[in-house]
Design a protein around this motif. Structure first.
Motif, PDB file in Angstrom:
ATOM      1  N   SER A 442      -3.828   3.937   2.759  1.00  0.00           N
ATOM      2  CA  SER A 442      -3.105   4.878   1.984  1.00  0.00           C
ATOM      3  C   SER A 442      -2.098   4.343   1.060  1.00  0.00           C
ATOM      4  O   SER A 442      -1.461   3.348   1.642  1.00  0.00           O
ATOM      5  CB  SER A 442      -2.823   5.545   2.850  1.00  0.00           C
ATOM      6  N   ASP A 443      -2.447   5.038  -0.539  1.00  0.00           N
ATOM      7  CA  ASP A 443      -1.188   4.157  -1.205  1.00  0.00           C
ATOM      8  C   ASP A 443       0.311   5.473  -1.379  1.00  0.00           C
ATOM      9  O   ASP A 443      -0.414   7.007  -2.632  1.00  0.00           O
ATOM     10  CB  ASP A 443      -1.543   3.270  -2.337  1.00  0.00           C
ATOM     11  N   PRO A 444       0.884   5.680  -1.183  1.00  0.00           N
ATOM     12  CA  PRO A 444       1.791   7.185  -1.476  1.00  0.00           C
ATOM     13  C   PRO A 444       2.111   7.498  -3.030  1.00  0.00           C
ATOM     14  O   PRO A 444       2.787   8.117  -3.704  1.00  0.00           O
ATOM     15  CB  PRO A 444       2.954   6.929  -1.190  1.00  0.00           C
ATOM     16  N   MET A 445       2.093   6.356  -3.604  1.00  0.00           N
ATOM     17  CA  MET A 445       1.565   5.787  -4.734  1.00  0.00           C
ATOM     18  C   MET A 445       0.710   6.734  -6.116  1.00  0.00           C
ATOM     19  O   MET A 445       0.767   6.422  -7.221  1.00  0.00           O
ATOM     20  CB  MET A 445       2.045   4.796  -5.608  1.00  0.00           C
ATOM     21  N   ASN A 603       5.048  10.840   2.903  1.00  0.00           N
ATOM     22  CA  ASN A 603       5.249  10.529   4.014  1.00  0.00           C
ATOM     23  C   ASN A 603       5.545   7.585   3.225  1.00  0.00           C
ATOM     24  O   ASN A 603       4.738   7.751   2.826  1.00  0.00           O
ATOM     25  CB  ASN A 603       4.805   9.655   4.729  1.00  0.00           C
ATOM     26  N   PRO A 604       7.068   7.586   3.265  1.00  0.00           N
ATOM     27  CA  PRO A 604       7.005   6.301   2.877  1.00  0.00           C
ATOM     28  C   PRO A 604       6.077   5.122   3.442  1.00  0.00           C
ATOM     29  O   PRO A 604       5.760   4.357   2.827  1.00  0.00           O
ATOM     30  CB  PRO A 604       8.704   5.761   3.146  1.00  0.00           C
ATOM     31  N   GLN A 605       5.924   5.676   4.188  1.00  0.00           N
ATOM     32  CA  GLN A 605       4.796   4.886   5.190  1.00  0.00           C
ATOM     33  C   GLN A 605       5.151   3.494   6.061  1.00  0.00           C
ATOM     34  O   GLN A 605       4.614   2.173   6.427  1.00  0.00           O
ATOM     35  CB  GLN A 605       3.478   4.329   4.682  1.00  0.00           C
ATOM     36  N   LYS A 613      15.844  10.865   2.869  1.00  0.00           N
ATOM     37  CA  LYS A 613      16.397  10.186   2.011  1.00  0.00           C
ATOM     38  C   LYS A 613      16.348   9.386   1.659  1.00  0.00           C
ATOM     39  O   LYS A 613      17.311   8.628   1.543  1.00  0.00           O
ATOM     40  CB  LYS A 613      18.012  10.173   2.866  1.00  0.00           C
ATOM     41  N   ALA A 614      14.618   9.050   1.795  1.00  0.00           N
ATOM     42  CA  ALA A 614      14.245   7.558   0.884  1.00  0.00           C
ATOM     43  C   ALA A 614      13.695   6.842   0.033  1.00  0.00           C
ATOM     44  O   ALA A 614      14.308   8.425  -1.112  1.00  0.00           O
ATOM     45  CB  ALA A 614      12.736   7.792   1.991  1.00  0.00           C
ATOM     46  N   PHE A 619       8.648   3.120  -0.245  1.00  0.00           N
ATOM     47  CA  PHE A 619       7.619   3.716   0.095  1.00  0.00           C
ATOM     48  C   PHE A 619       6.229   2.454  -0.237  1.00  0.00           C
ATOM     49  O   PHE A 619       6.438   2.070  -1.108  1.00  0.00           O
ATOM     50  CB  PHE A 619       6.322   4.627  -1.221  1.00  0.00           C
ATOM     51  N   GLN A 620       5.383   2.464   0.483  1.00  0.00           N
ATOM     52  CA  GLN A 620       4.548   1.525   0.405  1.00  0.00           C
ATOM     53  C   GLN A 620       3.115   1.935   0.839  1.00  0.00           C
ATOM     54  O   GLN A 620       2.663   2.982   1.926  1.00  0.00           O
ATOM     55  CB  GLN A 620       5.009  -0.050   1.493  1.00  0.00           C
ATOM     56  N   LYS A 621       2.250   1.073   0.584  1.00  0.00           N
ATOM     57  CA  LYS A 621       0.937   0.877   0.704  1.00  0.00           C
ATOM     58  C   LYS A 621       0.654   0.179   2.772  1.00  0.00           C
ATOM     59  O   LYS A 621       1.366  -0.393   2.968  1.00  0.00           O
ATOM     60  CB  LYS A 621      -0.064  -0.061   0.183  1.00  0.00           C
TER      61      LYS A 621
END
Length: 638
Positions: A442-445, A603-605, A613-614, A619-621
């Protein structure tokens, strides 16, 4: 793009006033009056009354009231609405229709509050309430709530509007549905029938959040709900604060926005946005805005209405009905669920569709004439003894495409069935060993879109995705797909759905999305009213139900906690109810994913205290595993 978005928004807000009928027909049959009705604390609420012209001491009518934050326009004694009431049927049958701007909205005085908390010492038993009203003060100086404002309005109407029969009903869709529910608490004795329709019940599970995940698709709505009006006005004072996106692609705009903290450049002074950011967990701020704990001692008749494909308020109607049923034995309490999106039962479209799915013709009219009108006429004009001929639950089977009636919901005789998420992509009849798993990165980007219907991503709220074709998601590597073989006989799922996932992640936070899907057979023909001519119903993957769980809240919505990387963890959550027959030859499919953008925020994960406020660097895979002892529990009707 601000003009386009504003026009779309106003259309949705003022939907009940947009009509097939004309204001002249209303003018011919009704006389309009405008009042400023004083509440117990002296605040005056602007109220419009449309009284039948033939009302007289010998021809009396009941009141039917809607309280709203969305404006009771048109304003002015000579400006008439295009239509009145919940439906053309009830307008023709004649009621004294009442519309009221709630506190702090449009021509009403006072301060606007989102989901006004119910105040127990104000929403008191009738005798106590009358005493407080007589003294002109609230208990212990407490701010009046929607229950007390509804009570005071009814009391004033009974004393000041002539030619009524002493009975009052109320209805409202969406936010006005919340006011209908709130007004049913500690109700005035003259209130005989309430119909909350698509009611908001709790902003942490309805509308702005789902199980704590922020519904980013609602980002454009904040000017409507987060700006106080400086004084009573007929203008949309919040309109100038609408975001000018400069694009027709809402997905791209939301993606380019980056972390949610960047929305502050638009909403720095928006009080509701700042409240949302300051309360990322289910703390007292959100808890006291839930109306569900207050649904006790309800004595009058209630008919809660919703749509199976309501992207805004599906949690609300189901939980309002169930809570009233649980807490008020003996009260007339019914549930109606049709094949509709948000509020679409209030206007007839002829051919009833949601997204690409066709359900039949004139379904809204059937509901209005055979269910809604029967309910209000019985309790406001008829004997009012509860013998309406209506069932406890009048629900539409979205697979067979027909109405069904039930004496109780969920059905007591429903049988539990388990679908296990096998590592080979099959839906098995029972859980596996728990050692095998399916996994994805899962990659939030690179989030999974929630829709392919790009124009709707700039809308006030999401709509079509609730029944949209899911093939675009199934073909991504970050969406797990599990399905049955073609069914050898019809399978009717009717009742509650529970996802019991066994998962692990290399990160410290994650969202979990579960979607229940009806896969059509390869020879499924297109119907004649298919709006998207680029769609084929052959192998169509119709979403039937879906829900997200923000993983940090898996044990407590009040006290979030991170995942331990690599540790097998239980994530259990309920999807909303369903009544859907998967026909012979169709397949049952379940998809599991972690991003669903921009329906929900990313979700930043990486666990952070407050995702609002992230930072971008958070954010990361992450690699997610779903073990083969994960199951989805459903209820089956034989």
């Amino acid at each position: 793009m601000r003009t386009q978005l504003l026009a779309f928004l106003l259309l949705l807000l003022l939907l009940p006033a947009c009509a097939q009928t004309s204001s002249q027909s209303v003018r011919d049959r009704y006389q309009k009056y405008e009042y400023q009705i004083p509440m117990r604390d002296g605040t005056k609420l602007f109220t419009i009354v449309y009284a039948p012209k033939d009302a007289s001491p010998t021809n009396r009518y009941p009141f039917l009231m809607q309280r709203t934050c969305y404006s009771v326009a048109p304003y002015g004694p000579d400006a008439y609405a295009n239509r009145l009431g919940p439906s053309p049927t009830l307008e023709r049958e004649k009621y004294i229709f009442v519309y009221q701007d709630v506190r702090g909205r449009y021509l009403s005085e006072g301060t606007w509050t989102n989901m006004t908390p119910n105040v127990p010492d104000v929403a008191a038993p009738v005798a106590s309430r009358k005493a407080k009203k007589a003294s002109g003060s609230s208990a212990a100086g407490a701010t009046p709530d929607e229950s007390s404002d509804t009570y005071d309005t009814i009391e004033w109407l009974l004393k000041n509007v002539p030619n009524h029969n002493g009975r009052v009903g109320q209805w409202g869709i969406s936010y006005p549905g919340f006011y209908t529910v709130a007004g049913a608490v500690d109700a005035h004795p003259a209130l005989k029938a309430s119909s909350p329709q698509a009611p908001v019940s709790d902003f942490f599970f309805d509308d702005f959040h789902h199980n704590g995940a922020f519904i980013q698709a609602y980002l454009f709505t904040y000017p409507v709900f987060g700006i106080q009006h400086p004084k009573p006005t007929t203008e949309h004072w919040w309109a100038s604060a609408m975001i000018n996106t400069g694009t027709k692609d809402g997905f791209q705009w939301q993606y380019d926005l980056g972390p949610l903290k960047n929305a502050d450049k638009f909403y720095k002074d928006n009080f509701f946005w700042q409240e949302t950011v300051s309360h990322p967990n289910y703390d007292e701020f959100w808890q006291k805005r839930s109306i569900l704990p207050h649904l006790k001692n309800i004595k009058h008749a209630v008919m809660t209405v919703g749509g199976w494909f309501d992207a805004e308020d599906l949690y609300g109607p189901l939980n309002v009905y169930k809570t009233i049923e649980k807490n008020n034995p003996g009260t007339y309490n019914t549930l109606v669920m049709g094949p509709f999106g948000h509020g679409r039962w209030s206007q007839e479209t002829g051919h009833t569709l949601h997204s690409n799915v066709y359900f039949g013709d004139s379904i809204a009219t059937f509901y209005q004439r055979n269910i809604e009108a029967k309910f209000f006429n019985h309790f406001l004009k008829g004997p009012g003894d509860g013998k309406t001929g209506l069932p406890d639950a009048y629900l539409f089977d979205t697979g067979k495409k027909e109405w069904r009636t039930f004496d109780k919901w969920p059905v007591a005789e429903a049988q539990k069935q388990t679908f296990a998420l096998a590592a080979n992509g099959q839906l098995a009849s029972g859980p596996g060993s728990g050692s095998a798993f399916s996994e994805f990165v899962s990659d939030p980007m690179k989030p999974v879109p929630y829709t392919e219907d790009i124009p709707t991503t700039l809308g006030f709220t999401p709509f079509n995705y609730m029944s949209e074709d899911q093939r675009f998601a199934a073909r991504r590597p970050d969406v797990l797909v599990f399905q049955t073989e073609p069914l050898t006989e019809d399978l009717t799922l009717g009742g509650e759905i529970m996802a019991r996932l066994k998962v692990a992640t290399t990160g410290t936070d994650a969202d979990w999305v579960v979607k229940l899907i009806d896969v059509y057979p390869p020879d499924e023909p297109n119907h004649a009213y298919l709006p998207n001519k680029n769609i084929t119903l052959s192998n169509y993957q119709q979403m039937v139900r879906s829900e997200v769980m923000r993983g940090r809240f898996r044990n407590s919505f009040e006290k979030p906690e991170p995942f331990v990387p690599g540790q097998k963890t239980d994530v259990t959550f309920r999807l909303q109810d369903v009544l859907h027959t998967f026909k012979k030859g169709h397949r049952v499919m379940i998809q599991v994913q972690s991003t669903w953008f921009p329906l929900i925020d990313r979700n930043p994960q990486k666990y952070v205290e407050n995702i609002f406020k992230a930072e971008a660097a958070d954010f990361q895979k992450a690699t997610h595993r779903v073990f083969d002892d994960s199951v989805v529990e459903v209820q089956v009707l034989k």
